[in-house]
Scaffold this motif. Structure first.
Motif, PDB file in Angstrom:
ATOM      1  N   ALA A 102       0.820  -1.209   0.000  1.00 32.95           N
ATOM      2  CA  ALA A 102       0.000   0.000   0.000  1.00 32.95           C
ATOM      3  C   ALA A 102       0.854   1.259   0.000  1.00 32.95           C
ATOM      4  CB  ALA A 102      -0.919   0.001   1.213  1.00 32.95           C
ATOM      5  N   GLY A 103       2.104   1.147   0.457  1.00 35.82           N
ATOM      6  CA  GLY A 103       2.984   2.300   0.503  1.00 35.82           C
ATOM      7  C   GLY A 103       4.101   2.084   1.494  1.00 35.82           C
ATOM      8  N   PRO A 104       5.006   3.054   1.585  1.00 34.83           N
ATOM      9  CA  PRO A 104       6.095   2.936   2.555  1.00 34.83           C
ATOM     10  C   PRO A 104       5.580   3.214   3.964  1.00 34.83           C
ATOM     11  CG  PRO A 104       6.267   5.003   1.354  1.00 34.83           C
ATOM     12  CD  PRO A 104       5.112   4.251   0.758  1.00 34.83           C
ATOM     13  N   THR A 105       6.327   2.751   4.948  1.00 32.85           N
ATOM     14  CA  THR A 105       5.992   3.069   6.337  1.00 32.85           C
ATOM     15  C   THR A 105       6.317   4.542   6.583  1.00 32.85           C
ATOM     16  OG1 THR A 105       8.172   2.335   7.038  1.00 32.85           O
ATOM     17  CG2 THR A 105       6.385   0.719   7.184  1.00 32.85           C
ATOM     18  N   ALA A 106       5.868   5.052   7.707  1.00 35.12           N
ATOM     19  CA  ALA A 106       6.060   6.473   8.026  1.00 35.12           C
ATOM     20  C   ALA A 106       7.536   6.875   8.015  1.00 35.12           C
ATOM     21  CB  ALA A 106       5.430   6.803   9.366  1.00 35.12           C
ATOM     22  N   ASP A 107       8.399   5.960   8.468  1.00 35.38           N
ATOM     23  CA  ASP A 107       9.830   6.289   8.497  1.00 35.38           C
ATOM     24  C   ASP A 107      10.526   6.053   7.161  1.00 35.38           C
ATOM     25  OD1 ASP A 107      10.027   3.527   8.365  1.00 35.38           O
ATOM     26  OD2 ASP A 107      11.020   3.305  10.303  1.00 35.38           O
ATOM     27  N   GLY A 108       9.792   5.471   6.202  1.00 27.72           N
ATOM     28  CA  GLY A 108      10.346   5.226   4.877  1.00 27.72           C
ATOM     29  C   GLY A 108      11.313   4.061   4.793  1.00 27.72           C
ATOM     30  N   GLN A 109      11.471   3.310   5.888  1.00 31.16           N
ATOM     31  CA  GLN A 109      12.435   2.219   5.928  1.00 31.16           C
ATOM     32  C   GLN A 109      11.865   0.878   5.474  1.00 31.16           C
ATOM     33  OE1 GLN A 109      15.765   2.762   6.791  1.00 31.16           O
ATOM     34  NE2 GLN A 109      15.015   4.846   6.543  1.00 31.16           N
ATOM     35  N   HIS A 110      10.556   0.730   5.490  1.00 33.75           N
ATOM     36  CA  HIS A 110       9.900  -0.530   5.143  1.00 33.75           C
ATOM     37  C   HIS A 110       8.731  -0.257   4.207  1.00 33.75           C
ATOM     38  CE1 HIS A 110      11.986  -1.377   8.924  1.00 33.75           C
ATOM     39  NE2 HIS A 110      12.078  -2.616   8.474  1.00 33.75           N
ATOM     40  N   GLU A 111       8.156  -1.342   3.713  1.00 36.61           N
ATOM     41  CA  GLU A 111       6.945  -1.255   2.902  1.00 36.61           C
ATOM     42  C   GLU A 111       5.817  -1.871   3.708  1.00 36.61           C
ATOM     43  OE1 GLU A 111       6.524  -0.039  -0.305  1.00 36.61           O
ATOM     44  OE2 GLU A 111       8.569   0.711  -0.186  1.00 36.61           O
ATOM     45  N   ARG A 112       4.598  -1.392   3.512  1.00 34.53           N
ATOM     46  CA  ARG A 112       3.470  -1.932   4.271  1.00 34.53           C
ATOM     47  C   ARG A 112       2.362  -2.370   3.324  1.00 34.53           C
ATOM     48  NH1 ARG A 112      -0.465   1.702   4.101  1.00 34.53           N
ATOM     49  NH2 ARG A 112       0.127   3.848   3.693  1.00 34.53           N
ATOM     50  N   THR A 113       1.583  -3.347   3.801  1.00 32.71           N
ATOM     51  CA  THR A 113       0.417  -3.814   3.067  1.00 32.71           C
ATOM     52  C   THR A 113      -0.813  -3.057   3.559  1.00 32.71           C
ATOM     53  OG1 THR A 113      -0.128  -5.565   4.635  1.00 32.71           O
ATOM     54  CG2 THR A 113       1.408  -6.139   2.851  1.00 32.71           C
ATOM     55  N   ILE A 114      -1.923  -3.259   2.877  1.00 29.61           N
ATOM     56  CA  ILE A 114      -3.183  -2.627   3.295  1.00 29.61           C
ATOM     57  C   ILE A 114      -3.562  -3.075   4.701  1.00 29.61           C
ATOM     58  CG2 ILE A 114      -5.662  -2.553   2.798  1.00 29.61           C
ATOM     59  CD1 ILE A 114      -4.861  -2.631  -0.196  1.00 29.61           C
ATOM     60  N   LYS A 115      -3.247  -4.329   5.034  1.00 31.20           N
ATOM     61  CA  LYS A 115      -3.561  -4.859   6.360  1.00 31.20           C
ATOM     62  C   LYS A 115      -2.591  -4.369   7.428  1.00 31.20           C
ATOM     63  CE  LYS A 115      -5.709  -9.057   4.620  1.00 31.20           C
ATOM     64  NZ  LYS A 115      -5.681 -10.518   4.618  1.00 31.20           N
ATOM     65  N   GLY A 116      -1.543  -3.643   7.032  1.00 35.32           N
ATOM     66  CA  GLY A 116      -0.623  -3.065   8.001  1.00 35.32           C
ATOM     67  C   GLY A 116       0.636  -3.866   8.261  1.00 35.32           C
ATOM     68  N   LYS A 117       0.823  -4.989   7.594  1.00 33.03           N
ATOM     69  CA  LYS A 117       2.053  -5.764   7.791  1.00 33.03           C
ATOM     70  C   LYS A 117       3.206  -5.035   7.126  1.00 33.03           C
ATOM     71  CE  LYS A 117       3.997 -10.314   7.554  1.00 33.03           C
ATOM     72  NZ  LYS A 117       4.559 -10.434   8.861  1.00 33.03           N
ATOM     73  N   TRP A 118       4.356  -5.016   7.797  1.00 36.21           N
ATOM     74  CA  TRP A 118       5.543  -4.340   7.277  1.00 36.21           C
ATOM     75  C   TRP A 118       6.514  -5.372   6.721  1.00 36.21           C
ATOM     76  CZ3 TRP A 118       7.504  -0.150  11.186  1.00 36.21           C
ATOM     77  CH2 TRP A 118       6.472   0.729  11.489  1.00 36.21           C
ATOM     78  N   TYR A 119       7.202  -4.995   5.660  1.00 32.53           N
ATOM     79  CA  TYR A 119       8.237  -5.842   5.072  1.00 32.53           C
ATOM     80  C   TYR A 119       9.513  -5.040   4.881  1.00 32.53           C
ATOM     81  CZ  TYR A 119       4.671  -9.317   4.070  1.00 32.53           C
ATOM     82  OH  TYR A 119       3.686 -10.247   4.196  1.00 32.53           O
TER      83      TYR A 119
END
Length: 93
Positions: free
Chosen positions: A29-46
């Motif tokens: 869905a987009g990068p995390t707030a810190d820009g270090q990870h990617e997130r899904t619509i469900k909120g999982k970070w990668y």
């Protein structure tokens, strides 16, 4: 081949290489707030090093990680054998 976050439009489909070497397709869905990870619509970070542009790239990365692990195990086994031989020599065996 890892996807470049600067060139993405979201939602974005990527392939994930999990710690257990499973390859999964995910929709980002987009990068995390810190820009270090990617997130899904469900909120999982990668983490970026677990994301790949294709299934084949993820599989290749998994194979490379396995080969690196094999080399590290072989190196550690050689060191252990060398230490064991040295201890045997020192103890007069």
């Amino acid at each position: 081949m890892r996807p470049n976050t600067n060139e993405r439009t979201y939602p974005y489909t990527a392939w994930v290489l999990t710690r257990s070497f499973a390859v999964l397709e995910v929709e980002l869905a987009g990068p995390t707030a810190d820009g270090q990870h990617e997130r899904t619509i469900k909120g999982k970070w990668y983490a970026p090093d677990t994301l790949f542009a294709s299934h084949e790239a993820a599989v290749e990365a998994g194979r490379a990680r396995i080969e690196m692990a094999k080399a590290e195990i072989a190196r550690r086994a050689a060191v252990l054998e060398e230490k064991s031989a040295l201890l045997d020599q020192m103890s007069g065996r």
